[in-house]
Design a protein around this motif. Sequence first.
Motif, mmCIF file in Angstrom:
data_model
loop_
_atom_site.group_PDB
_atom_site.id
_atom_site.type_symbol
_atom_site.label_atom_id
_atom_site.label_comp_id
_atom_site.label_asym_id
_atom_site.label_seq_id
_atom_site.Cartn_x
_atom_site.Cartn_y
_atom_site.Cartn_z
ATOM 1 N N TYR A 65 -5.706 -1.785 -11.298
ATOM 2 C CA TYR A 65 -4.505 -1.073 -11.736
ATOM 3 C C TYR A 65 -4.830 -0.002 -12.780
ATOM 4 O O TYR A 65 -4.221 1.068 -12.793
ATOM 5 N N ARG A 66 -5.799 -0.268 -13.618
ATOM 6 C CA ARG A 66 -6.119 0.707 -14.672
ATOM 7 C C ARG A 66 -6.628 2.037 -14.111
ATOM 8 O O ARG A 66 -6.681 3.039 -14.825
ATOM 9 N N PHE A 67 -6.989 2.057 -12.820
ATOM 10 C CA PHE A 67 -7.512 3.282 -12.216
ATOM 11 C C PHE A 67 -6.473 4.023 -11.374
ATOM 12 O O PHE A 67 -6.770 5.108 -10.858
ATOM 13 N N ILE A 68 -5.284 3.462 -11.229
ATOM 14 C CA ILE A 68 -4.290 4.082 -10.346
ATOM 15 C C ILE A 68 -2.935 4.200 -11.045
ATOM 16 O O ILE A 68 -2.636 3.427 -11.955
ATOM 17 N N PHE A 119 1.112 3.677 -11.520
ATOM 18 C CA PHE A 119 1.952 2.515 -11.214
ATOM 19 C C PHE A 119 2.620 2.639 -9.848
ATOM 20 O O PHE A 119 2.735 1.650 -9.113
ATOM 21 N N LYS A 120 3.058 3.843 -9.479
ATOM 22 C CA LYS A 120 3.795 4.001 -8.225
ATOM 23 C C LYS A 120 2.955 3.655 -6.994
ATOM 24 O O LYS A 120 3.487 3.383 -5.916
ATOM 25 N N ILE A 121 1.630 3.663 -7.165
ATOM 26 C CA ILE A 121 0.742 3.322 -6.046
ATOM 27 C C ILE A 121 0.502 1.812 -5.970
ATOM 28 O O ILE A 121 0.172 1.278 -4.907
ATOM 29 N N LEU A 122 0.720 1.124 -7.085
ATOM 30 C CA LEU A 122 0.391 -0.307 -7.147
ATOM 31 C C LEU A 122 1.111 -1.137 -6.079
ATOM 32 O O LEU A 122 0.457 -1.950 -5.403
ATOM 33 N N PRO A 123 2.434 -0.993 -5.868
ATOM 34 C CA PRO A 123 3.082 -1.796 -4.821
ATOM 35 C C PRO A 123 2.493 -1.559 -3.435
ATOM 36 O O PRO A 123 2.378 -2.498 -2.642
#
Length: 340
Positions: A311-314, A316-320
């Motif tokens: 997650y630290r590399f992307i 938030f909107k991409i996380l789901p």
Amino acid sequence: MVSKSNENILFSIIIPVYNVEHYLEQCLDSILCQSYSAFEIILVNDGSTDSSLKICIQYETKDARISIINKANGGLSDARNVGLLIAKGDYVLFTDSDDYWVGKQVLEDLNFLIKKSNPDVIIHEESRFFSKNNIKNKFNQQYLNVTYGDFKKESEALVYYDLFAACAWDKVIRRVILIENDLFFPLGRKSEDMEWCSRLMMHLKTFVVYPTSFYTYRQARSGSITQNISEQHIMDVYEMIKQGLRKTKADGSSLDNALINFWAANYVILLKDFYILSSNNRKTIWNELLSWKYLLTKGRNIKLDKVMQFYRFIPFKILPNLLYVFRILNELKKKYKTIS
């Protein structure tokens, strides 16, 4: 016919039953073989349409420790609540009727732990059944520094290592705590264990971790609740997290931190299932999900820590999206394991 013991009932084992004709006998046999006899089994037939009720009756005629409640279908929460209302034991265990126990001395061991430390709750880890040749044992307790004592003091570690998780069947609970604090399961909701466990946390003072795994949790069974994740199911999880976070005091106490971390772990589950929702529901809850992203920090839960690795590399909107891909891959992996 096995008669009721003259001993006081120490354990009430509540088993909701719904269309599990292929698994129910294994479940019951694994409990009835116990060397310790001061227990009762409460079978709550929740409107089964297969031969499950017939099997319940056959077992009831053979063993007086078994009682049957036959009711119209009302769901898992309702079935558990009905069983809890008539339970007589000092401690309550919830067992799902498609799962089973391993070992004949489980209740004897639990009795020993109760006599030794008189805990409010005994937490036990599960084994996950994919097939006869593929059973995975969970053993996170190896990472704990303390496996008994003050629940509030150790609650953060128990949540972090996924020992205190959103499950009813991995806990042996003092019945009076459930009754006196009105700790019944919420009706009309899926993943009801989430809310119930969060409320339970606030009423526990002492705990013990059972040293081995005896509960076998059947994975990827066709027709099981966990195999049928609906839109309403996900929205229920959203509402429970929303309400749960509102109730936390953020006072810095170990218990409050544990509650926040508990909801953080379930927040990841919500993100993972986000793309099952319709576009309208995704829009409805998106801003709230954004406001909760403060939960995504290391040290809350070991499962969340795995998410934090990428997650630290992307953004938030991409996380789901990413979690949804992992969800699909994990489901395929589970199905593969069931045939291996």
